[in-house]
Design a protein around this motif. Structure first.
Motif, PDB file in Angstrom:
ATOM      1  N   PHE A 130       2.887   1.085  -0.587  1.00 26.27           N
ATOM      2  CA  PHE A 130       4.089   0.343  -0.230  1.00 26.27           C
ATOM      3  C   PHE A 130       4.892   1.185   0.751  1.00 26.27           C
ATOM      4  O   PHE A 130       4.648   2.377   0.901  1.00 26.27           O
ATOM      5  CB  PHE A 130       4.939   0.059  -1.483  1.00 26.27           C
ATOM      6  CG  PHE A 130       5.246   1.298  -2.290  1.00 26.27           C
ATOM      7  CD1 PHE A 130       6.396   2.048  -2.057  1.00 26.27           C
ATOM      8  CD2 PHE A 130       4.375   1.731  -3.283  1.00 26.27           C
ATOM      9  CE1 PHE A 130       6.668   3.188  -2.789  1.00 26.27           C
ATOM     10  CE2 PHE A 130       4.642   2.878  -4.022  1.00 26.27           C
ATOM     11  CZ  PHE A 130       5.795   3.603  -3.773  1.00 26.27           C
ATOM     12  N   ASP A 131       5.843   0.563   1.422  1.00 26.07           N
ATOM     13  CA  ASP A 131       6.781   1.287   2.281  1.00 26.07           C
ATOM     14  C   ASP A 131       7.649   2.122   1.350  1.00 26.07           C
ATOM     15  O   ASP A 131       8.445   1.599   0.579  1.00 26.07           O
ATOM     16  CB  ASP A 131       7.624   0.298   3.075  1.00 26.07           C
ATOM     17  CG  ASP A 131       8.666   0.969   3.970  1.00 26.07           C
ATOM     18  OD1 ASP A 131       8.978   2.172   3.774  1.00 26.07           O
ATOM     19  OD2 ASP A 131       9.206   0.286   4.849  1.00 26.07           O
ATOM     20  N   ALA A 132       7.475   3.435   1.376  1.00 22.00           N
ATOM     21  CA  ALA A 132       8.140   4.328   0.424  1.00 22.00           C
ATOM     22  C   ALA A 132       9.527   4.771   0.874  1.00 22.00           C
ATOM     23  O   ALA A 132      10.154   5.586   0.202  1.00 22.00           O
ATOM     24  CB  ALA A 132       7.261   5.543   0.165  1.00 22.00           C
ATOM     25  N   THR A 133      10.020   4.244   1.980  1.00 25.84           N
ATOM     26  CA  THR A 133      11.348   4.599   2.454  1.00 25.84           C
ATOM     27  C   THR A 133      12.380   4.254   1.382  1.00 25.84           C
ATOM     28  O   THR A 133      12.457   3.115   0.936  1.00 25.84           O
ATOM     29  CB  THR A 133      11.691   3.843   3.755  1.00 25.84           C
ATOM     30  OG1 THR A 133      10.666   4.080   4.710  1.00 25.84           O
ATOM     31  CG2 THR A 133      13.027   4.301   4.321  1.00 25.84           C
ATOM     32  N   GLY A 134      13.140   5.247   0.949  1.00 28.21           N
ATOM     33  CA  GLY A 134      14.190   5.022  -0.044  1.00 28.21           C
ATOM     34  C   GLY A 134      13.693   4.856  -1.470  1.00 28.21           C
ATOM     35  O   GLY A 134      14.460   4.470  -2.347  1.00 28.21           O
ATOM     36  N   HIS A 135      12.426   5.125  -1.728  1.00 25.49           N
ATOM     37  CA  HIS A 135      11.862   4.993  -3.069  1.00 25.49           C
ATOM     38  C   HIS A 135      11.334   6.334  -3.567  1.00 25.49           C
ATOM     39  O   HIS A 135      10.830   7.131  -2.788  1.00 25.49           O
ATOM     40  CB  HIS A 135      10.723   3.979  -3.083  1.00 25.49           C
ATOM     41  CG  HIS A 135      11.157   2.597  -2.734  1.00 25.49           C
ATOM     42  ND1 HIS A 135      11.739   1.746  -3.632  1.00 25.49           N
ATOM     43  CD2 HIS A 135      11.107   1.922  -1.559  1.00 25.49           C
ATOM     44  CE1 HIS A 135      12.022   0.611  -3.045  1.00 25.49           C
ATOM     45  NE2 HIS A 135      11.661   0.693  -1.767  1.00 25.49           N
ATOM     46  N   CYS A 136      11.428   6.544  -4.865  1.00 30.55           N
ATOM     47  CA  CYS A 136      10.886   7.755  -5.488  1.00 30.55           C
ATOM     48  C   CYS A 136       9.434   7.518  -5.899  1.00 30.55           C
ATOM     49  O   CYS A 136       9.024   6.390  -6.145  1.00 30.55           O
ATOM     50  CB  CYS A 136      11.669   8.115  -6.751  1.00 30.55           C
ATOM     51  SG  CYS A 136      13.416   8.460  -6.481  1.00 30.55           S
ATOM     52  N   ILE A 137       8.707   8.596  -5.977  1.00 35.23           N
ATOM     53  CA  ILE A 137       7.378   8.583  -6.572  1.00 35.23           C
ATOM     54  C   ILE A 137       7.364   9.698  -7.611  1.00 35.23           C
ATOM     55  O   ILE A 137       8.275  10.530  -7.655  1.00 35.23           O
ATOM     56  CB  ILE A 137       6.254   8.826  -5.536  1.00 35.23           C
ATOM     57  CG1 ILE A 137       6.413  10.193  -4.868  1.00 35.23           C
ATOM     58  CG2 ILE A 137       6.214   7.704  -4.518  1.00 35.23           C
ATOM     59  CD1 ILE A 137       5.187  10.638  -4.070  1.00 35.23           C
ATOM     60  N   HIS A 138       6.382   9.723  -8.445  1.00 37.39           N
ATOM     61  CA  HIS A 138       6.124  10.909  -9.251  1.00 37.39           C
ATOM     62  C   HIS A 138       4.628  11.050  -9.462  1.00 37.39           C
ATOM     63  O   HIS A 138       3.868  10.097  -9.315  1.00 37.39           O
ATOM     64  CB  HIS A 138       6.938  10.949 -10.554  1.00 37.39           C
ATOM     65  CG  HIS A 138       6.535   9.991 -11.613  1.00 37.39           C
ATOM     66  ND1 HIS A 138       7.054   8.725 -11.716  1.00 37.39           N
ATOM     67  CD2 HIS A 138       5.662  10.120 -12.623  1.00 37.39           C
ATOM     68  CE1 HIS A 138       6.515   8.119 -12.748  1.00 37.39           C
ATOM     69  NE2 HIS A 138       5.671   8.930 -13.322  1.00 37.39           N
TER      70      HIS A 138
END
Length: 156
Positions: free
Chosen positions: A126-134
Motif C-alpha cells: 500500500f502507499d505507506a505515506t503517513g502510515h506505520c508498519i511494524h
C-alpha cells in the motif's frame, strides 16, 4: 554451437514451469493487491536504524532487521539478516505488518523454507505515506530462538 537433445529441452521446460509455479505461490502469499518483491535487495533509503532480534534473556544478537523507504513508489521495504552473516542461523522468518494487523511473510506460510542467511525483502502493498508498519520475526542460532519485534516504526 552445441545443440540440446530433446530430453534436455524438456528438462529446461519443466524447470521453467516449476520456477513459475514457485513465483506464483510467493506472489499469492501477500494480502490482496500486494506486489511481490522483484529483487533480492530493498530499493530506497535506509534510515540508519537497526532492529535487533532478542534472545530469551533479552540480549541483542542472532540477527537484525533494517527498513528502507522508496519515495518514488511510496513503499517501505524490510529485510532480516542472520548476524553474523555466516549461514549458521536457521528458520529465519520475517513478517511486515500494517496498522490493521494484515501482514506479508517471508517465507510465505504456504511455501515454507529453511532460510539460513536472510529473509526478505518484503515490501508494503500500500502507499505507506503517513502510515506505520511494524516487523516481527524469528531465527534459530546455536539452538537458541531469537525473536524480532519492533513496535510501530516508519510512521510518516
Amino acid at each position: 554451437m552445441k545443440r540440446l537433445r530433446r530430453t534436455q529441452l524438456l528438462g529446461l521446460g519443466v524447470m521453467a514451469l516449476m520456477l513459475g509455479m514457485v513465483a506464483a505461490r510467493t506472489a499469492q502469499a501477500a494480502p490482496a493487491g500486494a506486489a511481490a518483491p522483484s529483487a533480492v535487495e530493498c530499493s530506497g533509503s535506509w534510515d540508519g536504524k537497526t532492529y535487533w532480534a532478542k534472545s530469551p534473556s533479552g540480549a541483542n544478537g542472532g540477527g537484525y532487521a533494517r527498513t528502507y523507504w522508496n519515495a518514488s513508489t511510496k513503499r517501505n521495504c524490510a529485510k532480516f539478516w542472520s548476524s553474523p552473516y555466516d549461514g549458521l542461523a536457521s528458520n529465519i522468518k520475517l513478517y511486515l505488518h500494517d496498522e490493521s494487523g494484515d501482514y506479508i511473510a517471508d517465507p510465505p506460510p504456504e511455501h515454507p523454507e529453511n532460510y539460513h542467511y536472510y529473509a526478505g525483502p518484503l515490501y508494503t502493498w500500500f502507499d505507506a505515506t503517513g502510515h506505520c508498519i511494524h516487523l516481527s520475526g524469528s531465527l534459530v542460532r546455536g539452538g537458541v530462538t531469537y525473536r524480532l519485534s519492533t513496535g510501530d516504526i516508519r510512521c510518516g
